[in-house]
Design an enzyme around this catalytic site. Structure first.
Site, PDB file in Angstrom:
ATOM      1  CG  ASP A 225      31.149  47.136  38.861  1.00 11.76           C
ATOM      2  OD1 ASP A 225      31.050  46.011  38.331  1.00 11.76           O
ATOM      3  OD2 ASP A 225      30.386  48.080  38.593  1.00 11.76           O
ATOM      4  CD1 TRP A 226      33.384  41.035  35.942  1.00 16.07           C
ATOM      5  CD2 TRP A 226      32.724  41.656  37.973  1.00 16.07           C
ATOM      6  NE1 TRP A 226      32.961  39.900  36.614  1.00 16.07           N
ATOM      7  CE2 TRP A 226      32.559  40.255  37.857  1.00 16.07           C
ATOM      8  CE3 TRP A 226      32.384  42.260  39.182  1.00 16.07           C
ATOM      9  CZ2 TRP A 226      32.062  39.457  38.888  1.00 16.07           C
ATOM     10  CZ3 TRP A 226      31.885  41.470  40.220  1.00 16.07           C
ATOM     11  CH2 TRP A 226      31.731  40.096  40.061  1.00 16.07           C
TER      12      TRP A 226
END
Length: 845
Positions: A225-226
């Site tokens: 995920d970012w």
């Protein structure tokens, strides 16, 4: 390249090139290796539409209903069609990988991203995920199933440690992912921010290698995920293939080379394993280029904004709507009733929840507009009460030049980007970028320009326009930022968000609290508005969202008591009234969880006043997860409309006017109050951890085990017609269960669709089991009086196993079982008992 040979390319890559493939180059693109013909691949959010490469100033897109709404269709074919349409949207943005669907679980009703995921039930969630993924990948676009795993609340999500039993992990939280891998084989899976039982998901050997790779034999690409990568060596060694976004923080050449040269950290084989999976993802993209026509780093367009797209979005939205109450069949009519409209969500365009799910839609039809479209004329309206969490709307209600017509071209604000703050600019300094802003909530953290250093995005924006009040009265202006901001009206400073900042919920919790100013304005007078914004690095708060963002707003101040009286008077004056209430993308959003199940502000007072004035008022609620209805007994007609995407207003009108017979079923249980839900005592990160104390008893599994009543059960939804169900044939073999169910539309007026829901119960298990569990469903459409036989085939092991923690395997117990068929978890119409003669143990898919 005629043939993309992964192993050949891997052998030709040098070490620096391999390292460069282990992370993205920016928010949305992988690394291009021009020497070997390896293209850059574009990825794009998200779960309910394809945004493209920009949060700010993005190319408009189609917005789909939110996840719980999609799952409430209980229609695998329709969800696969939705996935196909998402793929077409992705192609229009030249994005080869969609960052969705979201496949987490609703442990309780308060999760900030609960609206994004499909269901509290792992089987429904897994089959909905599989259908959407099949649709996407059948069109040549790679899907990314997220967030793996137990990313079920937003509170301290980057560090929260989910403490969960092995059995609950397997039966509830991993199960939707297992089903997606089994039935749809997603090209990508995204890891979660959180830890599970002490290990960050993005570097958990147990999750990424032992389960995903070895047990399930999944061969796709794992992405973070970012900003959800936390180490160099551990993440590479334990299976995380690529870090997002770029520029990399953890996979620089120096860090990876150091790890390679350090004893007992990582080996060249570890790096090769990660690069191989990235290349396999790229191979999928390249092999499908003839089908998709995607152009590397190509332009983004609105070419898919067609009538066909609108019609399909309208169908999906209408089929997601759930009829909760229809006392005395009040809504069972096709007459063109002139509903008069009340409510804070009536003219609001509440198309989606917030965060990664938000986007710049092609258009949004509000509920009010949908009713007007149906009738062909305007109807009476009053807001009744406000329900916003913070005030937006400055860009939406301003003009560039008030002396010109108030048309689409003149609507909005002008944003000019500078390298220096206003007080340091020379008179001849020109902006390096100029654009028009049509949305007040502006996120700039992925803003790119040659004048902006992506590692230190330091710049300034001057936002200007003119505001013309439509009435005399008091107006409230607002500003919140991640960065710094000053709001001027007619060159007078009215709001200071540059000094003495206080942290609030804006910008995923990195930004400031909203600050407001009330002013008295005159109708028709032109007021010059100006906001001086400094990007993220100018913030007085610690955060990590790049260039940051801002939201400027204006709204007419109202007297709450007077508005509620106005609404009651309107309802009393007309025989037909509809009240549109609910939440929005600020109450339900990535970044934070809701604090309670309450409807906002004075909504409940509004509802009670309107129902007292006109008991036949139709209540339409918009939310992605349950809210409390303290006036439920007083309501005769109640509709759950979710966040319906572009066509939400037309879809609501289709159901209200009988052009679509409601056929949605609740994808999650609807408790009466917050304290009833299974995660009530454990839905907060405390001392770095959140305990999954409800274990396997999530959703209806909990309510049924405790015999606790709910407002509306899982799988529930009314129709304008009626149905009968009966098991007509039932066979069990060593590995299969075949069920035939006769379904009849017993009404004589409406054609309609019913969902056959199949639940299984273990009658004499040696371990604690749920009362019953959904393991099959099928939707069938029937004309009035028509009867059809629905055949459902299931694998025995999938239908009745539990996870045996002692053995580390799934276990089919010898013993007696019950199959129950009904129209909800609480409405069982036919049952059969059967017996399994011997125990069976298994692992894998």
């Amino acid at each position: 390249m005629s043939k993309f040979d992964v192993e050949q390319l891997l052998s030709e890559l040098n070490q620096d090139e391999k390292i460069s493939l282990l992370s993205a180059v920016d928010f949305w693109h992988t690394k291009k290796i021009e020497r070997l013909g390896i293209p850059a691949v574009r990825v794009s959010d998200g779960p309910n539409g394809i945004r493209g490469t920009k949060f700010f100033d993005g190319v408009p897109s189609g917005c789909f209903p939110n996840g719980t709404g999609l799952a409430s269709t209980f229609d695998r074919d329709l969800l696969e069609t939705a996935g196909k349409l998402m793929a077409k949207e992705s192609i229009a943005k030249n994005a080869a990988v969609i960052l969705g669907p979201t496949t987490n679980m609703q442990r309780g009703p308060l999760g900030g991203r609960g609206f994004e995921s499909f269901s509290e039930d792992p089987y429904l969630a897994g089959m909905a995920t599989s259908s959407v993924v099949k649709g996407m990948q059948g069109e040549g676009i790679a899907a990314t199933v997220k967030h793996f795993v137990c990313n079920d609340l937003e509170d301290q999500r980057f560090s929260s440690n989910s403490i969960v039993s092995e059995r609950a992990l397997r039966e509830i939280y991993l199960e939707p992912f297992r089903l997606a891998v089994k039935h749809a084989n997603p090209v990508c899976i995204m890891t979660a921010y959180n830890k599970v039982n002490g290990d960050h998901c993005s570097q958990s050997k147990k999750l990424l290698i032992d389960i995903l790779r070895d047990e399930w034999k999944w061969d796709g690409m794992l992405m973070s995920d970012w900003f959800g990568t936390y180490t160099t060596a551990a993440a590479i060694k334990n299976g995380l293939d690529i870090e997002f976004p770029g520029p990399t923080r953890w996979r620089t050449r120096a860090l990876v080379s150091h790890s390679l040269n350090s004893r007992e950290q990582i080996t060249t084989e570890d790096v090769d394993d990660r690069v191989r999976q990235v290349l396999k993802m790229i191979k999928f993209v390249v092999d499908n280029l003839e089908k998709t026509g995607i152009v590397e780093n190509g332009p983004e367009s609105t070419s898919n904004n067609t009538k066909e797209t609108s019609d399909l979005l309208r169908e999906i939205a209408a089929d997601s709507i759930v009829l909760l109450k229809n006392k005395n069949n009040y809504l069972t009519s096709k007459e063109r009733r002139q509903y008069h409209v009340i409510g804070p969500n009536a003219k609001a365009k509440t198309s989606s929840g917030g965060g990664s799910a938000s986007m710049n839609s092609y258009y949004v039809v509000s509920p009010y507009e949908g009713i007007v479209n149906k009738l062909g004329k305007e109807v009476d309206y009053t807001v009744g009460a406000y329900s916003h969490k913070s005030i937006g709307g400055l860009a939406e209600s301003s003009l560039i030049d008030a002396a010109k017509p108030a048309d689409a071209e003149n609507a909005g604000l002008i944003a000019k980007f500078y390298s220096n703050p206003v007080e340091e600019r020379s008179e001849d300094e020109e902006p390096f970028h100029v654009t028009k802003v049509n949305r007040s909530n502006v996120h700039l953290f992925d803003f790119k320009h040659e004048k902006v250093d992506p590692k230190n995005p330091y710049f300034f924006v001057t936002l200007t326009g003119q505001y013309v009040p439509q009435e005399d009265g008091d107006y409230i202006f607002s500003l919140q930022v991640y960065g710094s901001g000053l709001f001027y009206l007619n060159d007078e400073l009215i709001i200071d968000q540059k000094h003495n900042q206080e942290r609030g919920s804006f910008c995923f919790g990195a930004g400031t609290k909203e600050r407001t100013k009330k002013l008295t304005l005159k109708k028709g007078q032109v007021y010059n508005v100006r906001v001086e914004y400094g990007s993220g690095p100018t913030s007085g708060l610690v955060g990590e969202f790049g260039a940051g963002g801002f939201q400027a707003g204006v709204i007419k101040a109202i007297d709450d008591d007077e508005e509620i009286r106005n609404a009651a008077e309107l309802a009393a004056k007309h025989d037909k009234a509809v009240l549109i209430i609910g939440l929005n993308g600020e109450w339900e959003t990535e970044g934070y969880d809701r604090e309670n199940m309450d409807l906002p502000k004075r909504t409940n007072e509004l509802v009670r006043a309107v129902l007292k004035a006109n008991p036949n008022t139709v209540i339409v609620n918009q939310s992605g997860t349950p809210v409390e209805f303290p006036w439920l007994e007083e309501a005769n007609a109640l509709v759950q409309a979710w966040y319906g995407g572009n066509e939400l207003g037309n879809a609501i009108a289709d159901v209200l006017y009988g052009d679509v017979v409601p056929n949605g079923k609740l994808s999650l249980s609807w408790p009466f109050k917050l304290q009833d839900n299974p995660a009530f005592l454990n839905f907060k990160t405390e001392f770095g951890r959140v305990v999954y104390g409800e274990d396997i008893f999530v959703g209806y599994r909990y309510y049924e085990k405790l015999q606790r009543k709910v407002a509306f059960p899982f799988g529930y939804g009314l129709s304008y017609t009626t149905f009968e169900l009966d098991i007509s044939d039932f066979k069990v073999t060593d590995d299969k269960i075949d069920i035939s169910v006769d379904v009849k539309n017993t009404g004589d007026k409406f054609a309609g669709s019913e969902v056959v829901q199949v639940y299984f119960s273990a009658l004499n298990s040696k371990v604690s089991r749920p009362v019953k569990e959904l393991k099959g469903f099928e939707k069938v459409h029937l004309e009035p009086g028509e009867k059809k036989t629905v055949n459902i085939e299931l694998e025995l092991k999938d239908a009745i196993s539990y996870f045996n923690e002692e053995l580390g395997k799934w276990h089919v117990e010898a013993g007696e079982y019950l199959v129950s068929v009904g129209t909800s978890s609480d409405d069982i119409l036919s049952v059969k008992e059967f017996k399994v003669e011997k125990d069976l143990y298994w692992k894998g898919l």
